[in-house]
Design an enzyme around this catalytic site. Structure first.
Site, short mmCIF file in Angstrom:
data_model
loop_
_atom_site.label_atom_id
_atom_site.label_comp_id
_atom_site.label_asym_id
_atom_site.label_seq_id
_atom_site.Cartn_x
_atom_site.Cartn_y
_atom_site.Cartn_z
N HIS A 46 -44.91 61.10 -50.01
CA HIS A 46 -46.08 60.42 -50.57
C HIS A 46 -45.87 60.30 -52.07
O HIS A 46 -45.14 61.10 -52.69
CB HIS A 46 -47.35 61.22 -50.29
CG HIS A 46 -47.77 61.19 -48.86
ND1 HIS A 46 -49.02 61.58 -48.46
CD2 HIS A 46 -47.12 60.81 -47.73
CE1 HIS A 46 -49.12 61.46 -47.14
NE2 HIS A 46 -47.98 61.00 -46.68
N GLU A 48 -47.71 61.08 -54.57
CA GLU A 48 -48.08 62.28 -55.31
C GLU A 48 -46.98 63.33 -55.25
O GLU A 48 -46.60 63.94 -56.25
CB GLU A 48 -49.37 62.90 -54.74
CG GLU A 48 -50.58 61.99 -54.77
CD GLU A 48 -50.79 61.24 -53.45
OE1 GLU A 48 -49.83 60.63 -52.92
OE2 GLU A 48 -51.92 61.26 -52.94
N CYS A 79 -50.84 66.55 -49.90
CA CYS A 79 -50.70 66.33 -51.34
C CYS A 79 -51.57 67.30 -52.13
O CYS A 79 -51.14 67.81 -53.17
CB CYS A 79 -51.04 64.88 -51.68
SG CYS A 79 -49.82 63.72 -50.98
#
Length: 158
Positions: A46, A48, A79
């Site tokens: 992801h 992040e 995350c």
């Protein structure tokens, strides 16, 4: 947040869900990333997580105190865990994520009192642009799938 939106657009152009993240300390960008789980064949890629990885490598420290993470969409549980472990001080997100958002939308995990780190949350920064970007992406994806389905011979659809 504008830079995070640009990164999200880059992700969309690669067929990834359009999420961008920028990690900042004292007005300086430490790291930035776009969503890339498909590209990297990595479910944890992801935006992040990638931004945190890049910053930690550059800082030669897995702790990133005094930082602010700007992200176009509210972070998920995975995350959030990484944000907590990295000791990010503040998260600024654009659009809520009603299905998987863990800061405000779904379950406010930070309010459970089970973490040893507090994070300041700021929501709604460029929310309309962030929301439009992800909504447009999924709308386009649904239209593409529908068109593809209609183009297949009937026997292939069964």
């Amino acid at each position: 947040m504008r830079r995070a939106l640009e990164l999200a657009q880059q992700a969309a152009e690669q067929g990834e869900v359009p999420v961008g993240a920028v990690l900042v300390r004292d007005g300086e960008i430490l790291a930035e990333a776009a969503n890339a789980p498909i590209t990297h064949c990595d479910p944890s890629a992801h935006a992040e997580i990638l931004a945190l990885r890049h910053a930690a490598a550059a800082e030669k420290n897995y702790r990133l105190p005094g930082t602010t993470l700007y992200v176009t969409i509210e972070p998920c549980a995975m995350c959030l865990g990484a944000i907590i472990h990295a000791r990010v001080s503040r998260v600024v997100f654009g659009a809520p994520e009603p299905k998987a958002g863990m800061l405000k939308s779904h379950t406010a995990l930070l309010d459970e009192g089970c973490f040893n780190h507090d994070i300041e949350i700021c929501e709604g920064v460029l929310a309309e642009a962030c929301s439009h970007q992800i909504s447009s992406f999924f709308k386009s994806r649904r239209e593409w799938r529908s068109a593809l389905k209609k183009s297949l011979p009937q026997a292939d659809q069964e």
